[in-house]
Each structure stands twice: as C-alpha cells, then as structure tokens.
Design a protein around this motif. Structure first.
Motif, short mmCIF file in Angstrom:
data_model
loop_
_atom_site.label_atom_id
_atom_site.label_comp_id
_atom_site.label_asym_id
_atom_site.label_seq_id
_atom_site.Cartn_x
_atom_site.Cartn_y
_atom_site.Cartn_z
N ALA A 131 0.83 -1.21 0.00
CA ALA A 131 0.00 0.00 0.00
C ALA A 131 0.86 1.25 0.00
O ALA A 131 0.58 2.23 -0.72
N MET A 132 1.93 1.24 0.81
CA MET A 132 2.84 2.38 0.84
C MET A 132 3.49 2.58 -0.53
O MET A 132 3.67 3.72 -1.00
N PHE A 146 -7.81 4.41 0.08
CA PHE A 146 -7.82 3.26 -0.82
C PHE A 146 -7.45 2.00 -0.04
O PHE A 146 -6.94 2.07 1.08
N ILE A 147 -7.73 0.86 -0.66
CA ILE A 147 -7.38 -0.42 -0.05
C ILE A 147 -6.61 -1.25 -1.07
O ILE A 147 -7.07 -1.42 -2.21
N GLY A 158 -3.79 -3.79 2.77
CA GLY A 158 -3.27 -2.56 3.36
C GLY A 158 -4.33 -1.49 3.20
O GLY A 158 -4.78 -1.22 2.08
N ILE A 159 -4.78 -0.91 4.29
CA ILE A 159 -5.88 0.05 4.28
C ILE A 159 -5.34 1.44 4.55
O ILE A 159 -4.68 1.67 5.58
N VAL A 160 -5.60 2.37 3.64
CA VAL A 160 -5.19 3.76 3.81
C VAL A 160 -6.44 4.63 3.95
O VAL A 160 -7.33 4.59 3.10
N ASN A 162 -7.55 8.66 4.92
CA ASN A 162 -7.07 10.04 5.10
C ASN A 162 -5.55 10.13 4.98
O ASN A 162 -4.88 10.87 5.70
N GLY A 163 -4.99 9.34 4.06
CA GLY A 163 -3.57 9.40 3.78
C GLY A 163 -2.68 8.63 4.72
O GLY A 163 -1.46 8.69 4.61
N GLN A 164 -3.28 7.89 5.66
CA GLN A 164 -2.48 7.14 6.63
C GLN A 164 -2.88 5.67 6.66
O GLN A 164 -4.08 5.34 6.58
N LEU A 165 -1.88 4.81 6.80
CA LEU A 165 -2.15 3.39 6.94
C LEU A 165 -2.87 3.13 8.26
O LEU A 165 -2.58 3.76 9.28
#
Length: 332
Positions: A131-132, A146-147, A158-160, A162-165
């Motif tokens: 995701a990163m 996004f996921i 990997g779940i993001v 608001n811009g954070q994992l």
C-alpha cells in the motif's frame, strides 16, 4: 550542514529469500542483492548477513550518509514495535519476537563515522508495504483513501484512510483476508485457525482448491483434467480460462463474486476511492477483475455504487515489494 538524502533501502523479507534494494526518489531500484532467509539459525546471524549484503550496495551510492533510512516488509511485522512477532514460516522468528528494526539500526548506524542520530529502520507487514508503495510510486499517487488487496498464497490487505495506513492499537489491523465469508461447518479451514476466511477462497491456493472441488463434483470436460488434481495451481486455471475452458471461467466467476461481495462490505466502513489488486491472480485481467466489479456493484449499498475504482497494481513486477518497503525508508 545537513546532507541531502537521495536514497532509501527497501527490504522484501520473504520465507525463502530476502531482497535488499536501494531506491532513489523516483522509485528506481539502483542496486540490489539478496540472501537466503532460512540459511541462518538465529536472528542475529540473519541481520549480520543482511548488513554484509548491504555494505557494498551502500558504498555504490556514496555511503550511509546518502540514505534516508530503511523499510522492511515482512510477515507478522509490527510497525509499532519494529518487531517480527512469531512468524511461523521463518525458522529464526518462529515462536519468538525479534526486534528487527532495532537490530538493523544498531548495525547500520555503526557504518556512519559521524552519526548524528540512529539510522532509521521501520518494519511493516508485506501488504502494508504494498500500500505504501502504491501511494509513493504506483496507481494510488494522489489518493488518500484506498485499499490494496494482495492475492498470493494468502490474501493480505493494506488500508489507507485520510492518507495514513491503518494499524490499529496493536499494529495488526487490516487483516481483511481473514473476514469470514462462509460461516459454519461449510466454511473452508484456514491456517489462522478460523473457518470460512476470504483467504481460503480467493488466494491463489484458494482458487486451486476451488478447481479441485469442482472437478471432483462434476464430470464436465475441462482442460484442467489434463493434470493430476493435487497438482493444479492457479496459473493452470488462468491458462485454461484464456483458452475458453468453461470450468476455469466458472472458477474465476466464483472467485470474483466473493471478492466483490467482500469489498462491498469493506466499503461500508471506509468508503475507499479505489481497490487496488496486487499479485499473480491479477494477471488474469478481466477474467477476475470484471466479476469483482460486477459483484461489488450488485452487493454494495446504493449510496456507494459506482464510486470506487477497481485497479490492478502499478507495481506488478518482481521488485514491487522492495519499492513498497522503501517508501517506509523515506519516512512516509
């Protein structure tokens, strides 16, 4: 005067091989090498071998002062603790907690003759690293919600938001591969100890399992019968489907339907802009992606219908895991 950092280290720590790559800010792996993960009896021996592998690579980019840090994508890795926690498929991390980030930081810091701060090392699980990587270098650039769903031997995510994992309170949030899709005795057994997990149906091994079940319960002709049932792999299903095999196409329809229904449920809590799929199964293209999206739009709440994008990873190559991990090395 502060030295401009021009590179980061990305590490893909797998059950068989560990790949070390040095990556520039544009997402190009400039040098890389690897060691055998299981060739070492202790974590200390593994880290020593890893640093020995890295040393000539670091010299090729002008020394440790040019590096922003290192990111490691690994199974059972905890971002908060910097440790690999009881990874069952790694001999030196089985039934123990290995403070891998600290161990690498200690040794890499010693390579700097004038260290101002300890060398930064972060770890995360491989799906979070993916995701990163998508956010830094791939199709998720510019996205904040996004996921990423990885379709390999298992199903990772990997779940993001608001811009954070999303890591949760303990560092292990986001195991969407282990949501229950089939409850009760009818569900397939999973290595996590539960039954009916998404992973048991929609991973590469799950697809092969579906193929064996269908072939055992029907006498319909199929190209898949040209191979012993216990040797069928997801690639065989893809090849047969591309050749127009009806049974193989039915397997992809079944798999895509379940993935689409799962994503419809995931949307209810995070409403992502996109679902990004990574892994060998994605190479089947529309055979898998079309039924995923169609199933999703049938199952999702009307307020979400038609809003999410369904994309294949922009990092679909052998170095994708290294790129994803390197994003952590930049402190992203």
């Amino acid at each position: 005067m502060k030295t401009q950092k021009t590179y980061a280290i990305g590490v893909d720590l797998g059950g068989t091989n560990t790949v070390f790559g040095i990556v520039d800010a544009q997402g190009t792996i400039v040098v890389q090498d690897s060691i055998k993960t299981q060739a070492y009896k202790t974590a200390e021996a593994f880290v020593e071998a890893g640093v020995a592998c890295l040393r000539p690579l670091i010299e090729q980019v002008g020394g440790i002062a040019n590096l922003a840090g290192m990111g490691i994508g690994a199974p059972n890795a905890n971002y908060y603790s910097g440790a690999i926690e009881t990874a069952p498929n790694i001999a030196w991390a089985h039934e123990t907690i290995v403070p891998l980030a600290q161990m690498f930081s200690n040794q890499l810091s010693a390579l700097d003759p004038q260290p101002s701060t300890p060398f930064s090392v972060r770890v995360t699980n491989d799906a979070n690293a993916a995701a990163m990587g998508e956010m830094a270098y791939g199709v998720a650039r510019g996205m904040k919600n996004f996921i990423v769903i990885t379709l390999g031997t298992g199903v990772g995510s990997g779940i993001v938001i608001n811009g954070q994992l999303v890591y949760g309170h303990d560092g292990f949030a986001g195991e969407l591969g282990h949501v229950i899709m089939v409850r009760g005795k009818e569900g397939r057994s999973c290595g996590c100890g539960r039954t009916g997990c998404l992973e048991t149906y929609c991973s590469a091994t799950g697809v092969a399992r579906t193929a064996r079940e269908i072939l055992a319960n029907t006498d319909r002709p199929s190209l898949l019968r040209n191979k012993p049932a216990d040797q069928i792999e997801s690639l065989d299903v893809s090849i047969a489907a591309f050749q127009g095999d009806e049974v193989a196409n039915e397997i992809f329809q079944f798999t895509g339907k379940m993935l689409g229904e799962a994503c419809a449920d995931f949307t209810a809590f995070s409403s992502p802009e996109a679902y990004i799929f990574f892994g060998g199964l994605c190479k089947a293209g529309d055979l898998i992606m079309k039924p995923i999206e169609e199933s999703y739009n049938r199952a999702v709440m009307p307020i979400y219908r038609g809003k999410a994008k369904f994309l294949v990873s922009g990092l679909m190559n052998a170095n994708a895991a290294v790129l994803g991990a390197s994003a952590l090395g930049w402190g992203k």
